[in-house]
Scaffold this motif. Structure first.
Motif, mmCIF file in Angstrom:
data_model
loop_
_atom_site.group_PDB
_atom_site.id
_atom_site.type_symbol
_atom_site.label_atom_id
_atom_site.label_comp_id
_atom_site.label_asym_id
_atom_site.label_seq_id
_atom_site.Cartn_x
_atom_site.Cartn_y
_atom_site.Cartn_z
ATOM 1 N N HIS A 65 0.850 -1.194 0.000
ATOM 2 C CA HIS A 65 0.000 0.000 0.000
ATOM 3 C C HIS A 65 0.881 1.237 0.000
ATOM 4 O O HIS A 65 2.121 1.147 0.100
ATOM 5 N N ALA A 66 0.258 2.394 -0.100
ATOM 6 C CA ALA A 66 0.988 3.655 -0.230
ATOM 7 C C ALA A 66 1.911 3.906 0.954
ATOM 8 O O ALA A 66 2.998 4.485 0.801
ATOM 9 N N ASP A 67 1.520 3.472 2.166
ATOM 10 C CA ASP A 67 2.349 3.717 3.343
ATOM 11 C C ASP A 67 3.710 3.041 3.231
ATOM 12 O O ASP A 67 4.698 3.541 3.791
ATOM 13 N N ASP A 68 3.779 1.924 2.529
ATOM 14 C CA ASP A 68 5.069 1.256 2.349
ATOM 15 C C ASP A 68 6.013 2.129 1.518
ATOM 16 O O ASP A 68 7.209 2.249 1.820
ATOM 17 N N ALA A 73 4.136 -1.071 -12.717
ATOM 18 C CA ALA A 73 2.697 -0.773 -12.657
ATOM 19 C C ALA A 73 2.249 -0.638 -11.205
ATOM 20 O O ALA A 73 2.667 -1.395 -10.330
ATOM 21 N N GLY A 74 1.408 0.355 -10.940
ATOM 22 C CA GLY A 74 0.888 0.563 -9.592
ATOM 23 C C GLY A 74 1.856 1.209 -8.639
ATOM 24 O O GLY A 74 1.671 1.149 -7.413
ATOM 25 N N SER A 92 -4.357 4.097 -9.762
ATOM 26 C CA SER A 92 -4.931 5.404 -10.088
ATOM 27 C C SER A 92 -3.827 6.452 -10.064
ATOM 28 O O SER A 92 -3.161 6.643 -9.039
ATOM 29 N N VAL A 93 -3.637 7.132 -11.184
ATOM 30 C CA VAL A 93 -2.589 8.157 -11.246
ATOM 31 C C VAL A 93 -2.866 9.269 -10.240
ATOM 32 O O VAL A 93 -1.941 9.800 -9.611
ATOM 33 N N LEU A 152 8.822 6.591 -12.923
ATOM 34 C CA LEU A 152 8.855 6.026 -14.266
ATOM 35 C C LEU A 152 7.582 5.231 -14.504
ATOM 36 O O LEU A 152 7.264 4.307 -13.751
ATOM 37 N N GLY A 153 6.851 5.583 -15.548
ATOM 38 C CA GLY A 153 5.586 4.925 -15.828
ATOM 39 C C GLY A 153 5.750 3.524 -16.376
ATOM 40 O O GLY A 153 6.816 3.133 -16.876
#
Length: 394
Positions: free
Chosen positions: A169-172, A202-203, A209-210, A193-194
């Motif tokens: 998750h984002a917190d990591d 990816a992700g 979600s960008v 880098l996309g």
């Protein structure tokens, strides 16, 4: 007039007459209006086993000479990035040597250099899950960031395949980057880098979600703005980049990594910081004479000329970076060979086979139209030789 018989999209051929070479002026002083880096490729040793799966065997003299060419046009060098085939034929051992050698060469000419630090010494399958995996990622980043810091180069914190694999998750992501920023010896450039450049990313930032990923990215920067020199964003979305640029804290640069829309992004909307993007681009390694001329025009207060110059290369950039974007490096190496900067058209890991004959023929046409075949007789002779080997009658 010099001519080459080139393939047409319909399967036929046509005689292409090259334009007269354009004269490009080198700058007499460092650029003042923009900070610009060209992400440079590596030149393999011609007689080495540079085949898929083999370790890169680099021609150091030619590779470093290409960096001197970029510095001579006033551009900085972004070293050991994805353009240099990081994780795509060039492993960490070779990248570390590349960083040390390039930084030493930069010091001899006062050239600007920023180098990529990542986690590609890790074997993805061996990275543990959970907290142990995050710790392994941080330790890998530490090792590479120290190598860069020891050379005196600016550190670019590259996106990590290993982090994308173990983060849940984002917190990591926030935890890993907070640790790295707190420990960095000087402000760093963060690289997003996309997945069009690397599907394994990816992700990234914890969301597909960008918009959500952008908020996590901004939260990391806002928490420690003094530790971030700038951000390099390679998502090929100009509207998103402009919005992100406006949202960055004061003093944090946006280095465009958009190899499709760079003319409008670099020229921007005005002269104040935040109204334009700086540059850290793979395409600049292919169009460096025109890029330099555009930056000189910006320094002279002439944005219209700057935009015209950059737009004259845009069709070439979009061709080189067309899907699958992963293989853009092939076009850069091809132009390097046409220009006499390497003895053969080859790449580490056999990546020179990543583009078709019609694709490379169009790269040739567009480079000629942009005035970038500065030695047309040599370029034509090499193009003819390449096409003959590929079965195209000359």
């Amino acid at each position: 007039m010099t001519s080459v018989r080139l393939p047409r999209p319909d399967g036929g051929t046509e005689l292409h007459t090259l334009a007269d070479p354009r004269e490009w002026t080198k700058p007499s002083a460092p650029f003042t209006s923009r900070t610009a880096y060209a992400a440079a490729h590596v030149v393999p040793r011609t007689l080495a086993e540079n085949v898929p799966g083999a370790p890169a065997d680099i021609d150091w003299d030619r590779t470093l000479a290409y960096r001197h060419e970029l510095w001579s046009y006033g551009l900085g060098v972004a070293e050991a990035m994805d353009t240099a085939q990081r994780g795509m034929g060039v492993d960490w051992t070779a990248a570390a040597e590349l960083i040390r050698r390039s930084a030493a060469e930069a010091a001899t000419v006062g050239g600007s250099i920023a180098c990529g630090a990542g986690t590609d010494q890790l074997t993805l399958e061996a990275v543990p899950e959970g907290r142990a995996g995050l710790a392994a990622v941080i330790d890998a980043y530490r090792e590479q960031m120290k190598v860069v810091a020891d050379t005196g180069a600016t550190t670019i914190v590259m996106a990590s395949r290993a982090l994308a694999r173990v983060a849940r998750h984002a917190d990591d992501y926030a935890e890993v980057y907070a640790t790295l920023l707190d420990e960095a010896e000087s402000p760093v450039i963060l690289h997003w880098l996309g997945d069009m450049f690397d599907p394994a990313l990816a992700g990234y930032w914890g969301s597909s979600s960008v918009e959500e990923a952008t908020e996590t990215f901004l939260d990391v920067i806002r928490a420690r703005p003094g530790r971030v020199d700038g951000v390099k964003v390679s998502l090929l979305d100009a509207e998103h980049e402009v919005g992100l640029r406006r949202a960055l804290p004061g003093g944090v640069r946006l280095y465009t990594g958009d190899d499709f829309n760079y003319p409008e992004l670099i020229v921007g909307e005005g002269t104040e910081e935040g109204e334009f993007s700086h540059a850290l681009l793979g395409i600049f390694a292919a169009i460096y004479p025109a890029a330099s001329a555009a930056l000189q025009a910006l320094d002279d207060g002439d944005p219209e000329t700057a935009k015209q110059l950059l737009e004259s290369t845009q069709a070439l950039g979009r061709k080189i970076f067309e899907a699958p974007t992963y293989y853009y490096k092939t076009g850069i190496a091809f132009l390097s060979w046409l220009g006499g900067h390497q003895p053969g058209f080859s790449m580490a890991g056999g990546l020179h086979a990543g583009r078709s004959v019609p694709h490379l023929a169009e790269v040739f046409r567009l480079a000629d139209a942009a005035g970038l075949l500065t030695s047309p007789d040599l370029a034509a002779a090499r193009m003819r030789a390449f096409l003959t080997v590929q079965g195209v009658d000359q």
